[in-house]
Write a protein that holds these residues in place. Structure first.
Motif, short mmCIF file in Angstrom:
data_model
loop_
_atom_site.label_atom_id
_atom_site.label_comp_id
_atom_site.label_asym_id
_atom_site.label_seq_id
_atom_site.Cartn_x
_atom_site.Cartn_y
_atom_site.Cartn_z
N PRO A 20 0.83 -1.21 0.00
CA PRO A 20 0.00 0.00 0.00
C PRO A 20 0.86 1.25 0.00
O PRO A 20 2.02 1.25 0.42
CB PRO A 20 -0.79 -0.12 1.30
N CYS A 21 0.28 2.32 -0.46
CA CYS A 21 0.94 3.63 -0.47
C CYS A 21 1.26 4.02 0.98
O CYS A 21 0.39 3.92 1.85
CB CYS A 21 0.01 4.66 -1.10
N PRO A 22 2.51 4.44 1.28
CA PRO A 22 2.84 4.78 2.65
C PRO A 22 2.14 6.05 3.17
O PRO A 22 2.08 6.27 4.37
CB PRO A 22 4.36 5.00 2.62
N ILE A 23 1.58 6.85 2.29
CA ILE A 23 0.91 8.08 2.69
C ILE A 23 -0.58 7.85 2.95
O ILE A 23 -1.08 8.17 4.02
CB ILE A 23 1.09 9.19 1.63
N CYS A 24 -1.29 7.25 1.98
CA CYS A 24 -2.75 7.14 2.11
C CYS A 24 -3.25 5.69 2.19
O CYS A 24 -4.44 5.47 2.35
CB CYS A 24 -3.43 7.84 0.95
N LYS A 25 -2.35 4.72 2.06
CA LYS A 25 -2.67 3.29 2.19
C LYS A 25 -3.47 2.71 1.04
O LYS A 25 -3.93 1.58 1.12
CB LYS A 25 -3.38 2.98 3.52
N ALA A 29 0.85 2.45 -7.39
CA ALA A 29 0.81 2.43 -8.85
C ALA A 29 2.22 2.23 -9.37
O ALA A 29 3.19 2.73 -8.79
CB ALA A 29 0.23 3.73 -9.38
N ARG A 30 2.35 1.53 -10.46
CA ARG A 30 3.66 1.22 -11.02
C ARG A 30 4.46 2.48 -11.35
O ARG A 30 5.65 2.58 -11.05
CB ARG A 30 3.50 0.37 -12.28
N GLU A 31 3.83 3.47 -11.97
CA GLU A 31 4.56 4.67 -12.38
C GLU A 31 4.94 5.58 -11.22
O GLU A 31 5.76 6.48 -11.38
CB GLU A 31 3.79 5.45 -13.45
N ASN A 38 1.02 10.96 -7.93
CA ASN A 38 2.01 12.02 -7.87
C ASN A 38 1.79 12.89 -6.63
O ASN A 38 2.73 13.41 -6.04
CB ASN A 38 1.95 12.86 -9.14
N ARG A 39 0.54 13.04 -6.23
CA ARG A 39 0.22 13.83 -5.04
C ARG A 39 0.88 13.24 -3.80
O ARG A 39 1.53 13.95 -3.02
CB ARG A 39 -1.29 13.90 -4.83
N CYS A 40 0.75 11.92 -3.60
CA CYS A 40 1.35 11.28 -2.43
C CYS A 40 2.88 11.34 -2.50
O CYS A 40 3.54 11.50 -1.47
CB CYS A 40 0.87 9.84 -2.30
N ARG A 41 3.42 11.25 -3.68
CA ARG A 41 4.87 11.39 -3.85
C ARG A 41 5.32 12.78 -3.42
O ARG A 41 6.33 12.94 -2.73
CB ARG A 41 5.25 11.14 -5.31
N ASP A 42 4.55 13.82 -3.81
CA ASP A 42 4.89 15.18 -3.44
C ASP A 42 4.73 15.43 -1.94
O ASP A 42 5.51 16.16 -1.32
CB ASP A 42 4.04 16.18 -4.22
N VAL A 43 3.72 14.82 -1.33
CA VAL A 43 3.53 14.94 0.11
C VAL A 43 4.74 14.37 0.84
O VAL A 43 5.27 14.96 1.78
CB VAL A 43 2.23 14.22 0.57
N ASP A 44 5.23 13.21 0.39
CA ASP A 44 6.40 12.59 1.01
C ASP A 44 7.64 13.46 0.83
O ASP A 44 8.41 13.66 1.78
CB ASP A 44 6.63 11.21 0.41
N LEU A 45 7.83 14.01 -0.36
CA LEU A 45 8.98 14.88 -0.61
C LEU A 45 8.92 16.11 0.29
O LEU A 45 9.94 16.52 0.88
CB LEU A 45 9.01 15.30 -2.08
N ASN A 46 7.74 16.70 0.45
CA ASN A 46 7.58 17.86 1.34
C ASN A 46 7.94 17.50 2.78
O ASN A 46 8.57 18.30 3.47
CB ASN A 46 6.15 18.39 1.26
#
Length: 69
Positions: A20-25, A29-31, A38-46
């Motif tokens: 599961p996604c570490p941000i929202c569970k 997604a493969r990409e 991309n939103r969860c990726r940006d949240v993690d980067l922030n």
């Protein structure tokens, strides 16, 4: 001669275990792996850039006193 449109009977195992996604569970997604979007990726980067992810360090008082001398 075998028809080229035939599909192999064996199924292909996924390369990675579904996590599961570490941000929202939600399912990742493969990409955007290991994130779902991309939103969860940006949240993690922030969180990394703002210092939210930090390893707590406990200073040893005896060692700190020895360094002062």
């Amino acid at each position: 001669m075998a028809d080229e449109t035939e599909k192999p009977s064996a199924t292909v195992a996924p390369l990675r275990k579904a996590v599961p996604c570490p941000i929202c569970k939600r399912p990742s997604a493969r990409e955007h792996y290991p994130f779902c979007s991309n939103r969860c990726r940006d949240v993690d980067l922030n969180r990394w850039l703002s210092g939210s992810y930090a390893i707590p360090v406990a200073d040893d008082e005896a060692k700190a006193n020895e360094d002062d001398m």
